[in-house]
Design an enzyme around this catalytic site. Structure first.
Site, short mmCIF file in Angstrom:
data_model
loop_
_atom_site.label_atom_id
_atom_site.label_comp_id
_atom_site.label_asym_id
_atom_site.label_seq_id
_atom_site.Cartn_x
_atom_site.Cartn_y
_atom_site.Cartn_z
N TYR A 388 0.87 -1.17 0.00
CA TYR A 388 0.00 0.00 0.00
C TYR A 388 0.91 1.23 0.00
CZ TYR A 388 -3.21 3.67 1.39
OH TYR A 388 -3.94 4.85 1.43
N ASP A 428 -2.29 -1.52 -4.07
CA ASP A 428 -2.77 -0.17 -4.31
C ASP A 428 -1.55 0.75 -4.32
OD1 ASP A 428 -3.85 2.34 -4.35
OD2 ASP A 428 -5.04 2.12 -2.53
N ASN A 430 -1.56 3.80 -5.45
CA ASN A 430 -2.01 5.19 -5.28
C ASN A 430 -1.49 6.12 -6.36
OD1 ASN A 430 -3.93 5.93 -3.27
ND2 ASN A 430 -2.52 5.17 -1.71
N HIS A 526 -12.57 0.06 -3.76
CA HIS A 526 -11.73 -0.60 -4.76
C HIS A 526 -12.37 -1.93 -5.12
CE1 HIS A 526 -7.87 1.79 -4.26
NE2 HIS A 526 -8.57 2.19 -3.21
#
Length: 535
Positions: A388, A428, A430, A526
């Site tokens: 993450y 993820d 980002n 998500h």
């Protein structure tokens, strides 16, 4: 005023109720516009798929529409009608005996003009351009083009008359598609129907061009003076599958919406060796497990994955033991890391039915490892990283940390692991790397996840280092999102971002059988993504 229609189909189209303020035509009159376009058979009548008509009306003075017809505009109101791709003006009110061409033609004169020609069609080739144009005008047909085009069009028209066809405004409907209502009055708009059409208005010319329809959906986009009035969202084939809506505010030619039902390769046979990986940002695992109707076990049965990687579990260390033993049966190997500096933040995990050779937590750098953003599992043939990547935050307050510290450290860590075996980064990240990866690239240039700095860092630290974005490699022109904000019902209209990735070492990129998105799985902002590797 210029109007450009780009019609994405070859068959019969009928636009009705298209209203344009006459102010743009420099007169006070209000012109309702009706355009009829023939389908594939009309190609014999028109020299090509693009036809145009231009007109200028100044004040209340009568003007002649060049190459088309003449009409008096003695009243403050007139009607413009499409005629096989050309235009004509018909005055509403008292008729003028001096009107010539289309507006003054009647059926008797039409039959008289063509009586001799129909009895001897061979005469057409010997007619002059002036004679051909006169014949067209007397018959109520558009008279524009070189001699060859006029001869061809006239012969086509006569063939239809001899065959008993009614007129060139009607054609056999091989596939009937209609725009039920498109109206523009000032800033007011109404769109309905199922078609692939693009309307642009900004000059003095009207042209109609054909283009191939989209593979995924039929779409209707209205653009006025360069502004997309319906936000680039197109009419879906099925509201039950909103991810098939092609939604993008800056679409490029050839882009289509992702549809896993038709874009995934056929399933591998039962005896084919493979490894199936899945990743999901669950945005709070405890909240997900409490959702009525959600079952992690059912998801596992449906997808039959070997490894599941989770991000944003938002667990505390005290919660892990109770959850991991009840989460999934048959997946005995699970490895969790939680944020200790900021409770209820981040948290990643790897859950596997295959026991890894070794497991690591974090990057080995204390400044980065207190937020629970990374777990690494070593398998026989690769390293698997569930990550993450920290969000740059409101006001981009963490942007410098993200691009100058975290991304660089993660990229260096991956390259170091790669010295011994290939690396697969899951999770993820980002960042919507390219404009195709986000619904509104213009409006989000300074939003966390799409700043130029983050996108450049993504390219520099991962892509340029030889790691392959597997979904983009498999689907270079597909708009597929993995994240939709809860506000404004973004998921229902497919206004999303692609933030979740599989990045693999180039040495194993060719072993990827399928890199896919599961947009039908809900429970988080998500959706899961998957990867199938073959030996």
């Amino acid at each position: 005023m210029c109007s450009t229609f780009q019609l994405g189909f070859n068959n019969f189209i009928n636009f009705t109720s298209f209203a344009v303020k006459a102010k743009s035509l420099r007169t006070r009159a209000f012109f309702p516009l009706t355009v009829g376009v023939m389908g594939s058979k009309s190609k014999r009548l028109l020299s090509n798929s693009s036809v145009s008509a231009s007109s200028t009306v100044e004040g209340k003075t009568d003007k002649k529409l060049r190459g088309l017809a003449t009409a008096d505009l003695n009243s403050d109101e007139g009607e413009v009608k499409g005629n096989g791709g050309k235009g004509k003006v018909v005055k509403q009110g008292k008729s003028d005996n001096k009107e010539q061409g289309l507006a003054g033609t009647n059926q008797n004169s039409k039959e008289g003009v063509f009586k001799d020609i129909m009895s001897d069609p061979g005469r057409i080739n010997a007619m002059t351009v002036q004679q051909l144009k006169a014949a067209f005008r007397n018959a109520g047909l558009p008279a524009k083009g070189c001699k060859g085009e006029l001869v061809s069009a006239l012969k086509s028209y006569l063939d239809k008359q001899l065959d008993g066809e009614s007129s060139h405004l009607e054609d056999e409907q091989l596939s009937s598609i209609s725009a039920q209502s498109i109206s523009v009055t000032g800033k007011t708009k109404t769109l309905s129907g199922e078609l692939d059409a693009k309307i642009v208005m900004k000059g003095k010319k009207l042209s109609i061009k054909e283009k191939k329809p989209s593979q995924a959906i039929r779409k209707a986009t209205l653009v006025i003076d360069g502004k997309d009035t319906n936000d680039g969202v197109n009419v879906p084939m099925s509201q039950s599958e909103p991810w098939t809506i092609f939604a993008h505010k800056k679409p490029q030619k050839g882009w289509i919406a992702y549809n896993p039902r038709i874009m995934r390769p056929p399933p591998l046979t039962g005896d084919t060796k493979c490894m199936k990986l899945m990743s999901w940002n669950v945005n709070g695992l405890r909240a997900l497990l409490k959702l009525e109707g959600f079952s992690a076990l059912e998801l596992a049965k449906r997808e039959n994955f070997d490894v599941l990687c989770l991000q944003e579990t938002k667990l505390q260390e005290k919660d892990v033991e109770s959850i991991k033993h009840s989460l999934l049966e048959g997946y005995e190997n699970s490895f969790w890391t939680c944020s200790v500096s900021k409770l209820g933040y981040s948290g990643t995990a790897i859950i596997s039915r295959i026991k890894p050779l070794s497991v690591r937590y974090g990057l080995g750098i204390s400044d980065h490892d207190s937020e629970g953003c990374l777990v690494t599992a070593e398998f026989d043939t690769f390293y698997l990283l569930s990550a993450y990547v920290p969000n740059s935050g409101d006001g981009l307050r963490r942007l410098p940390y993200r691009i100058t510290e975290w991304d660089q450290s993660l990229g260096n860590y991956m390259k170091e692991l790669e010295k011994s075996k290939p690396v697969i980064l899951i999770g993820d990240l980002n960042c919507a790397h390219e404009e195709i990866d986000i619904y509104d690239p213009i409006g989000n240039k300074r939003s966390a996840g799409f700043t130029n700095e983050e996108r450049q860092s993504f390219g520099t630290n991962f892509i340029s280092q030889g790691f392959v974005d597997t979904f983009r490699k498999q689907h270079p022109d597909v708009v597929g999102y993995t994240y939709w904000g809860y506000r404004h019902g973004a998921r229902k209209t497919n206004k999303g971002w692609r933030l979740d990735y599989f990045l693999v070492s180039e040495s194993i990129a060719d072993k990827v059988y399928d890199s896919y998105i599961l947009p039908d799985v809900t429970g988080s902002d998500h959706c899961p993504i998957g990867l199938i590797l073959t030996p």
